[in-house]
Design an enzyme around this catalytic site. Sequence first.
Site, PDB file in Angstrom:
ATOM      1  N   ASP A 156      -1.056  -7.849   5.856  1.00 29.24           N
ATOM      2  CA  ASP A 156      -2.136  -6.888   5.654  1.00 29.24           C
ATOM      3  C   ASP A 156      -3.230  -7.633   4.888  1.00 29.24           C
ATOM      4  OD1 ASP A 156      -3.844  -4.974   4.552  1.00 29.24           O
ATOM      5  OD2 ASP A 156      -2.279  -3.458   4.391  1.00 29.24           O
ATOM      6  N   TYR A 201       0.850  -1.191   0.000  1.00 29.74           N
ATOM      7  CA  TYR A 201       0.000   0.000   0.000  1.00 29.74           C
ATOM      8  C   TYR A 201       0.892   1.249   0.000  1.00 29.74           C
ATOM      9  CZ  TYR A 201      -3.691   3.135   1.613  1.00 29.74           C
ATOM     10  OH  TYR A 201      -4.583   4.156   1.743  1.00 29.74           O
TER      11      TYR A 201
END
Length: 394
Positions: A184, A112
């Site tokens: 994640d 990300y």
Amino acid sequence: MGKKKTRFETEVIHSGYQPDEHQDSLVPPLYQTSTFTFGSAEQGEKRFAGQEEGFIYSRLGNPTVKILEDRIAVLEQGEAGLAFSSGMAAVSAVLVALTKSGDHILCSQGVYGCTFGLLELLKEKYAINHDFSLMDSMEAIEQEILPNTACIYIETPINPTMKLVDLEMVASVANKKGIPVVIDNTFCSPYLQTPLTLGCDVVIHSATKYICGHGDVIAGLVVGKKDFIRQVSRTTQKDIGGIISPFDAWLLLRGLKTLPVRLDRHCENALKLFNFMKRHPKIDKVYFPGDPEHPDYSIAAKQMKQPGGLISFTIKGTKETAQQFMDQLQLIKIAVSLGDAETLIQHPATMTHAVVPEEERRKMGITNTLLRLSVGLEAWEDIQEDLEQALEKI
Ligand SMILES: *Cc1c(COP(=O)(O)O)cnc(C)c1O
């Protein structure tokens, strides 16, 4: 008598909550309070000393937040959960808890955008280095683990190119060396993937996405072993302070109840749209873990319940063609974030991954014509017709 073990679809609604502990309220009450009163000076002393259970101050714990934390721990099949003010508050609290100056983090190739930014910050300010790895074989990972590697950090599917990492394989290497594996799990939610059952140690969520599901909360969640969660809760969470508000926790508890129902529809719609996009002459590549031609299709089949609700694709042409296409969309909204009822489209190179230098972006496979679609809950025919009319105009 132990509580009967129930299924995921039941746990999202009931786990972590007992109405008889809260005035028989069917729905978890919202404890919108900053602090809690002590019956006496002695009780206050005992609570601070940890000699008596009970709430003190909402940065250290809150009953509504606690229900959410217990529920996510059950859903991820972990020991304990912790809630944060954002996904990035969760990522930073975990990484700061696991590392010290001079350490090394081994990351999946592509993370990300803000996680990338945080890794850069940790390197510049605290000499905590990192390397990106394809993580495509045990031998490669063994070689990439350095003597000072403090943790392995993974996203899978990787945002936005949908490459996958075999979690069981990475965990087997890391477990032997005693290195914690952090994942994640935002793109999957615990409904599609439960990394702790595959040997990973810590799961992080941007709860802003599928867990909330309604686009009205920014929040983060972490699940792991009791000792680790207690350590994060008492250090990097308490002292840095990125805690969730009770109202946001309450909204997440509400959103969670429909997680499996929503995700089934997100996935069903995504599969239909993938089949349409794959054949469209103006679309070049389509990245979707449910594509039998996807290089990681077998990993998806092994570790994900369904391929998810996100599709990335490249438009034939240039950056301008991709942007013109976005501007022609009517139903589909141009916005970052994902996992909402509304179908959203974004341009990673100029939006979520604009902070990543072009050279790194290229390595992550993020070209200027790449777009990411978060498939919503609308009728798939309407989403497809919107894509179709916009494609016609470029
Ligand atoms: C959105 C997102 C984050 C950051 O979460 P916030 O809630 O926006 O702070 C982290 N990882 C992934 C994969 C995300 O999609």
